[in-house]
Design an enzyme around this catalytic site. Sequence first.
Site, PDB file in Angstrom:
ATOM      1  N   ARG A  29       1.147  -1.153  -0.411  1.00  0.00           N
ATOM      2  CA  ARG A  29      -0.019   0.425  -0.005  1.00  0.00           C
ATOM      3  C   ARG A  29       1.278   1.379   0.166  1.00  0.00           C
ATOM      4  O   ARG A  29       1.976   1.654   0.675  1.00  0.00           O
ATOM      5  CB  ARG A  29      -0.898  -0.082   1.743  1.00  0.00           C
ATOM      6  CG  ARG A  29      -2.152  -1.197   1.216  1.00  0.00           C
ATOM      7  CD  ARG A  29      -3.373  -1.153   2.231  1.00  0.00           C
ATOM      8  NE  ARG A  29      -3.956  -1.986   2.149  1.00  0.00           N
ATOM      9  CZ  ARG A  29      -4.327  -2.443   0.680  1.00  0.00           C
ATOM     10  NH1 ARG A  29      -4.803  -1.923   0.196  1.00  0.00           N
ATOM     11  NH2 ARG A  29      -5.501  -3.981   1.317  1.00  0.00           N
ATOM     12  N   ASP A  30       0.407   2.406  -0.537  1.00  0.00           N
ATOM     13  CA  ASP A  30       1.475   4.374  -1.185  1.00  0.00           C
ATOM     14  C   ASP A  30       0.615   4.286   0.518  1.00  0.00           C
ATOM     15  O   ASP A  30      -0.140   4.315   1.134  1.00  0.00           O
ATOM     16  CB  ASP A  30       0.313   3.996  -1.833  1.00  0.00           C
ATOM     17  CG  ASP A  30       1.377   5.549  -2.434  1.00  0.00           C
ATOM     18  OD1 ASP A  30       2.249   5.746  -3.072  1.00  0.00           O
ATOM     19  OD2 ASP A  30       1.709   6.462  -1.995  1.00  0.00           O
ATOM     20  N   ASN A  87       4.795   6.437 -13.482  1.00  0.00           N
ATOM     21  CA  ASN A  87       5.500   7.667 -14.112  1.00  0.00           C
ATOM     22  C   ASN A  87       6.898   7.210 -14.799  1.00  0.00           C
ATOM     23  O   ASN A  87       7.384   6.790 -14.116  1.00  0.00           O
ATOM     24  CB  ASN A  87       5.370   8.203 -13.003  1.00  0.00           C
ATOM     25  CG  ASN A  87       3.856   8.635 -12.460  1.00  0.00           C
ATOM     26  OD1 ASN A  87       3.162   8.713 -13.057  1.00  0.00           O
ATOM     27  ND2 ASN A  87       3.470   8.778 -11.302  1.00  0.00           N
ATOM     28  N   VAL A  96      10.395   8.024  -7.391  1.00  0.00           N
ATOM     29  CA  VAL A  96      10.990   6.794  -6.259  1.00  0.00           C
ATOM     30  C   VAL A  96      11.908   6.315  -7.591  1.00  0.00           C
ATOM     31  O   VAL A  96      11.191   5.577  -8.515  1.00  0.00           O
ATOM     32  CB  VAL A  96      10.292   5.706  -5.674  1.00  0.00           C
ATOM     33  CG1 VAL A  96      11.726   4.715  -5.112  1.00  0.00           C
ATOM     34  CG2 VAL A  96       9.786   6.736  -4.425  1.00  0.00           C
ATOM     35  N   HIS A 100       7.803   1.589 -10.692  1.00  0.00           N
ATOM     36  CA  HIS A 100       6.587   1.086  -9.753  1.00  0.00           C
ATOM     37  C   HIS A 100       5.250   1.176 -10.626  1.00  0.00           C
ATOM     38  O   HIS A 100       4.992   2.208 -10.832  1.00  0.00           O
ATOM     39  CB  HIS A 100       6.918   1.563  -8.033  1.00  0.00           C
ATOM     40  CG  HIS A 100       6.720   2.944  -8.067  1.00  0.00           C
ATOM     41  ND1 HIS A 100       8.188   3.665  -8.052  1.00  0.00           N
ATOM     42  CD2 HIS A 100       5.513   3.558  -8.288  1.00  0.00           C
ATOM     43  CE1 HIS A 100       8.104   4.832  -8.825  1.00  0.00           C
ATOM     44  NE2 HIS A 100       6.823   5.505  -8.294  1.00  0.00           N
ATOM     45  N   HIS A 102       1.830   1.757 -10.369  1.00  0.00           N
ATOM     46  CA  HIS A 102       0.392   2.252  -9.372  1.00  0.00           C
ATOM     47  C   HIS A 102      -0.746   1.732  -9.722  1.00  0.00           C
ATOM     48  O   HIS A 102      -0.950   1.630 -10.732  1.00  0.00           O
ATOM     49  CB  HIS A 102       0.176   3.837  -9.920  1.00  0.00           C
ATOM     50  CG  HIS A 102       1.182   4.539  -8.877  1.00  0.00           C
ATOM     51  ND1 HIS A 102       1.103   5.932  -8.091  1.00  0.00           N
ATOM     52  CD2 HIS A 102       2.439   5.563  -9.413  1.00  0.00           C
ATOM     53  CE1 HIS A 102       1.906   6.498  -7.795  1.00  0.00           C
ATOM     54  NE2 HIS A 102       3.198   6.191  -9.292  1.00  0.00           N
TER      55      HIS A 102
HETATM   56  P1  5GP Z   1       5.978   8.137  -7.806  1.00  0.00           P
HETATM   57  O1  5GP Z   1       5.265   9.662  -8.217  1.00  0.00           O
HETATM   58  O2  5GP Z   1       7.359   7.919  -7.914  1.00  0.00           O
HETATM   59  O3  5GP Z   1       5.660   7.406  -9.346  1.00  0.00           O
HETATM   60  O4  5GP Z   1       5.371   7.581  -6.986  1.00  0.00           O
HETATM   61  C1  5GP Z   1       5.713   7.297  -5.608  1.00  0.00           C
HETATM   62  C2  5GP Z   1       5.177   6.565  -4.977  1.00  0.00           C
HETATM   63  O5  5GP Z   1       5.644   6.422  -3.160  1.00  0.00           O
HETATM   64  C3  5GP Z   1       4.222   7.750  -4.133  1.00  0.00           C
HETATM   65  O6  5GP Z   1       2.868   7.433  -4.732  1.00  0.00           O
HETATM   66  C4  5GP Z   1       4.293   8.218  -2.245  1.00  0.00           C
HETATM   67  O7  5GP Z   1       3.536   8.390  -2.230  1.00  0.00           O
HETATM   68  C5  5GP Z   1       5.253   6.702  -2.327  1.00  0.00           C
HETATM   69  N1  5GP Z   1       5.994   6.367  -1.492  1.00  0.00           N
HETATM   70  C6  5GP Z   1       7.053   7.237  -1.242  1.00  0.00           C
HETATM   71  N2  5GP Z   1       7.419   6.648   0.163  1.00  0.00           N
HETATM   72  C7  5GP Z   1       7.202   5.643   0.571  1.00  0.00           C
HETATM   73  C8  5GP Z   1       6.936   4.537   1.873  1.00  0.00           C
HETATM   74  O8  5GP Z   1       8.166   4.920   2.028  1.00  0.00           O
HETATM   75  N3  5GP Z   1       5.518   3.045   2.255  1.00  0.00           N
HETATM   76  C9  5GP Z   1       5.124   4.073   0.985  1.00  0.00           C
HETATM   77  N4  5GP Z   1       4.518   2.458   1.292  1.00  0.00           N
HETATM   78  N5  5GP Z   1       4.857   4.634  -0.130  1.00  0.00           N
HETATM   79  C10 5GP Z   1       6.071   5.125  -0.537  1.00  0.00           C
END
Ligand code: 5GP
Length: 114
Positions: A29-30, A87, A96, A100, A102
């Site tokens: 889970r996010d 993304n 990150v 990943h 979503h």
């Molecule tokens: P991006 O912006 O790279 O497409 O998505 C990164 C996602 O990782 C974001 O939706 C963010 O909320 C999630 N995220 C960042 N840090 C953590 C964490 O420590 N744990 C979890 N479960 N999700 C995280």
Amino acid sequence: MTDCLFCKFVSGEIKPNVVYEDGDVLAFRDVNPQAPTHVLVIPKRHISTLNDLQSDDAELIGKLYLAAKQVAEEEGIAEPGYRTLINCNAGAGQTVFHIHLHLLGGRPMGWPPG
Ligand code: 5GP
Ligand code: ZN
């Protein structure tokens, strides 16, 4: 990669809220959910961005989607519908740098996305 947050999830050094795991894929889970269901599906092997994909990764990417489909069914969002997205790089909002998928659902989704 030792400095990658999601590699630390894979190794168990940090424990996310896992909803699916197999030999190649982890889903959790996010931490900052943007929908009632917001799950991130990752390959256990570190790949930084979609730009780094190789032709050998085709099966692995397919497995991300199969895992997302299974989680969607378990979360009860398969029939009403859900969104999957990856993304790629900062301009698209990637924060990150371990790819990943979503999985978002449980509310109406607008289109086009921002
Ligand atoms: P991006 O912006 O790279 O497409 O998505 C990164 C996602 O990782 C974001 O939706 C963010 O909320 C999630 N995220 C960042 N840090 C953590 C964490 O420590 N744990 C979890 N479960 N999700 C995280
Ligand atoms: Zn990583």
